[in-house]
Design a protein around this motif. Structure first.
Motif, PDB file in Angstrom:
ATOM      1  N   ILE A 232      36.783  40.287  25.988  1.00  0.00           N
ATOM      2  CA  ILE A 232      35.827  41.028  26.735  1.00  0.00           C
ATOM      3  C   ILE A 232      34.473  40.625  26.487  1.00  0.00           C
ATOM      4  O   ILE A 232      33.708  40.484  27.610  1.00  0.00           O
ATOM      5  CB  ILE A 232      36.188  42.328  26.604  1.00  0.00           C
ATOM      6  N   GLY A 233      33.942  40.800  25.366  1.00  0.00           N
ATOM      7  CA  GLY A 233      32.565  40.456  25.169  1.00  0.00           C
ATOM      8  C   GLY A 233      32.437  38.867  24.781  1.00  0.00           C
ATOM      9  O   GLY A 233      30.946  38.623  24.743  1.00  0.00           O
ATOM     10  N   ASN A 234      33.266  38.014  24.983  1.00  0.00           N
ATOM     11  CA  ASN A 234      32.920  36.740  24.887  1.00  0.00           C
ATOM     12  C   ASN A 234      32.367  36.347  23.517  1.00  0.00           C
ATOM     13  O   ASN A 234      31.314  35.635  23.378  1.00  0.00           O
ATOM     14  CB  ASN A 234      31.914  36.130  26.062  1.00  0.00           C
ATOM     15  N   TRP A 235      32.839  37.051  22.410  1.00  0.00           N
ATOM     16  CA  TRP A 235      32.562  36.835  21.100  1.00  0.00           C
ATOM     17  C   TRP A 235      33.768  36.270  20.282  1.00  0.00           C
ATOM     18  O   TRP A 235      34.155  37.034  19.450  1.00  0.00           O
ATOM     19  CB  TRP A 235      32.023  38.154  20.504  1.00  0.00           C
ATOM     20  N   PRO A 236      33.630  34.770  20.484  1.00  0.00           N
ATOM     21  CA  PRO A 236      34.991  34.097  19.640  1.00  0.00           C
ATOM     22  C   PRO A 236      34.842  34.332  18.183  1.00  0.00           C
ATOM     23  O   PRO A 236      35.980  34.207  17.525  1.00  0.00           O
ATOM     24  CB  PRO A 236      34.702  32.685  20.284  1.00  0.00           C
TER      25      PRO A 236
ATOM     26  N   ILE B 271      45.409  40.290  34.345  1.00  0.00           N
ATOM     27  CA  ILE B 271      44.500  41.198  34.989  1.00  0.00           C
ATOM     28  C   ILE B 271      43.071  40.839  34.393  1.00  0.00           C
ATOM     29  O   ILE B 271      42.899  41.025  33.316  1.00  0.00           O
ATOM     30  CB  ILE B 271      44.817  42.773  34.892  1.00  0.00           C
ATOM     31  N   PRO B 272      42.214  40.499  35.294  1.00  0.00           N
ATOM     32  CA  PRO B 272      40.709  39.957  34.870  1.00  0.00           C
ATOM     33  C   PRO B 272      40.157  40.948  33.814  1.00  0.00           C
ATOM     34  O   PRO B 272      40.286  42.482  34.379  1.00  0.00           O
ATOM     35  CB  PRO B 272      40.012  39.888  36.068  1.00  0.00           C
ATOM     36  N   LEU B 273      39.489  40.940  32.916  1.00  0.00           N
ATOM     37  CA  LEU B 273      39.082  41.844  31.829  1.00  0.00           C
ATOM     38  C   LEU B 273      37.317  41.917  32.534  1.00  0.00           C
ATOM     39  O   LEU B 273      36.581  41.804  31.700  1.00  0.00           O
ATOM     40  CB  LEU B 273      38.944  41.210  30.649  1.00  0.00           C
TER      41      LEU B 273
ATOM     42  N   ILE C 195      30.161  46.318  28.499  1.00  0.00           N
ATOM     43  CA  ILE C 195      30.049  45.374  27.574  1.00  0.00           C
ATOM     44  C   ILE C 195      30.552  44.027  28.534  1.00  0.00           C
ATOM     45  O   ILE C 195      29.826  43.083  28.504  1.00  0.00           O
ATOM     46  CB  ILE C 195      30.831  45.324  26.523  1.00  0.00           C
ATOM     47  N   ALA C 196      31.443  44.396  29.118  1.00  0.00           N
ATOM     48  CA  ALA C 196      32.137  43.333  30.130  1.00  0.00           C
ATOM     49  C   ALA C 196      31.234  42.879  31.344  1.00  0.00           C
ATOM     50  O   ALA C 196      30.930  41.694  31.749  1.00  0.00           O
ATOM     51  CB  ALA C 196      33.313  43.728  30.482  1.00  0.00           C
ATOM     52  N   ALA C 197      30.470  44.142  31.865  1.00  0.00           N
ATOM     53  CA  ALA C 197      29.544  43.667  32.921  1.00  0.00           C
ATOM     54  C   ALA C 197      28.519  43.134  32.343  1.00  0.00           C
ATOM     55  O   ALA C 197      27.994  42.117  33.231  1.00  0.00           O
ATOM     56  CB  ALA C 197      29.267  45.058  33.231  1.00  0.00           C
ATOM     57  N   VAL C 198      27.905  43.207  31.163  1.00  0.00           N
ATOM     58  CA  VAL C 198      26.805  42.468  30.687  1.00  0.00           C
ATOM     59  C   VAL C 198      27.026  41.035  30.128  1.00  0.00           C
ATOM     60  O   VAL C 198      26.414  40.150  30.421  1.00  0.00           O
ATOM     61  CB  VAL C 198      26.079  43.301  29.436  1.00  0.00           C
ATOM     62  N   ARG C 199      28.120  40.943  29.391  1.00  0.00           N
ATOM     63  CA  ARG C 199      28.483  39.747  28.794  1.00  0.00           C
ATOM     64  C   ARG C 199      29.218  38.865  29.683  1.00  0.00           C
ATOM     65  O   ARG C 199      29.052  37.510  29.670  1.00  0.00           O
ATOM     66  CB  ARG C 199      29.220  39.809  27.603  1.00  0.00           C
TER      67      ARG C 199
ATOM     68  N   ASN D 247      36.549  36.713  31.947  1.00  0.00           N
ATOM     69  CA  ASN D 247      37.143  35.903  30.947  1.00  0.00           C
ATOM     70  C   ASN D 247      36.332  34.887  30.433  1.00  0.00           C
ATOM     71  O   ASN D 247      35.382  34.368  31.340  1.00  0.00           O
ATOM     72  CB  ASN D 247      38.386  35.269  31.458  1.00  0.00           C
ATOM     73  N   PRO D 248      36.275  34.468  29.309  1.00  0.00           N
ATOM     74  CA  PRO D 248      35.174  33.445  28.804  1.00  0.00           C
ATOM     75  C   PRO D 248      35.499  31.918  29.567  1.00  0.00           C
ATOM     76  O   PRO D 248      36.434  31.722  30.227  1.00  0.00           O
ATOM     77  CB  PRO D 248      35.719  33.086  27.266  1.00  0.00           C
ATOM     78  N   GLY D 249      34.227  31.462  29.705  1.00  0.00           N
ATOM     79  CA  GLY D 249      34.286  30.215  30.392  1.00  0.00           C
ATOM     80  C   GLY D 249      35.081  29.056  29.764  1.00  0.00           C
ATOM     81  O   GLY D 249      35.552  29.434  28.388  1.00  0.00           O
TER      82      GLY D 249
END
Length: 309
Positions: free
Chosen positions: A89-93, A217-219, A281-285, A291-293
């Protein structure tokens, strides 16, 4: 064999000896994230030991230490379950690097929890075994302990290599072990299950995120906010059902009190607050997709191969 499993195995084979220290990354360098996490999981144990030594747990220090270690074990289980959805969700791998540490720490706390129970029984193992067999909440807790022991024992690089693709299947058992730990918590808490209900709601959020990912379902912020609302409502129903069953009070009055924020803010509201925070967090990140690029997904796969649960 899947590419993800192959990545885990090849990474496990190439792990430098220095990287085995909990605060170092796979290359043997100091990792601030892992260092902070190591101190964070160590701090509750230090505090419990200090409180016992200073007499703050009087008049029943062993009983209180048992309770506190069990409480932190459940908290750490939930923290380990939160890693995967939060890194998606936060794109923090890089969050994946701390998942194994959190899981193993949860087992350590629950093992101490059990050891202290044995101490409380005077290390009479016959009596301990009898109590586990006769008391359902102890039986459930002991099964959860055994399950966590298996997961901890198979979290090493050597076991990842040995189990291959079966490793991931085995570690999905955490979604069975966690409800058992929560049921043990409810039965042990007896009258006040406020924290047990809150943790149940957090587990519901973690499971909802996993299900959303499974169903593609898109996060994104909107679906995540919907999940927060639904999980919060289910949390209120769980608390209502528990108190109605254990006290005999009319469920309508319990539910009304549960939803009345003027009297007290019950766990359902806190669960929704956490869920809405994650949606934010999802809206900001991830403002464009949830979903991550492509580049981030590649990094996540590499980190997954470098860290087991």
């Amino acid at each position: 064999m899947s590419s993800r499993t192959s990545s885990r195995i090849s990474s496990a084979r190439s792990t430098p000896r220095a990287a085995r220290l909990p605060w170092r990354d796979r290359a043997g360098r100091f990792s601030p994230l892992k260092g902070v996490t190591f101190l964070a999981v160590l701090a509750p144990g230090v505090w419990i030991a200090l409180a016992w030594a200073m007499g703050w747990y009087a008049p029943k220090p062993v009983t209180e230490a048992i309770h506190q270690n069990g409480l932190w074990a459940v908290r750490l289980i939930l923290a380990s379950l939160a890693v995967t959805p939060l890194r998606r969700i936060g794109n923090w791998p890089k969050l994946i690097l701390i998942r194994r540490m959190l899981g193993v720490a949860a087992f350590v706390y629950v093992a101490i929890h059990f050891a202290l129970y044995c101490l409380d029984q005077g290390f009479d193992l016959g009596r301990v075994a009898s109590e586990i067999a006769l008391r359902i909440y102890l039986t459930i807790g002991f099964v959860a302990l055994l399950g966590l022991a298996v997961l901890a024992a198979t979290s090493t690089d050597a076991m990842i290599r040995r189990l291959g693709r079966r490793w991931q299947t085995l570690h999905r058992a955490i979604y069975v072990i966690t409800p058992l730990a929560l049921i043990h918590f409810y039965l042990q808490s007896k009258i006040d299950v406020t924290e047990a209900v809150f943790m149940t709601g957090l587990f519901g959020l973690a499971f909802a995120y996993r299900l959303m990912h499974r169903l593609a379902i898109p996060l994104r912020a909107a679906p995540l906010a919907g999940a927060a609302l639904l999980t919060g409502a289910l949390t209120a129903l769980v608390e209502t059902a528990w108190y109605a069953a254990t006290t005999g009070a009319p469920w309508q009055f319990i539910l009304a009190a549960n939803l009345d924020v003027e009297t007290a803010i019950r766990p359902a509201w806190w669960v929704m607050t956490v869920g809405f925070g994650i949606a934010l967090i999802a809206a900001v990140r991830l403002p464009q997709g949830g979903n991550p690029g492509r580049a981030a997904r590649f990094t996540i796969r590499a980190e997954e191969g470098a860290a087991s649960s």
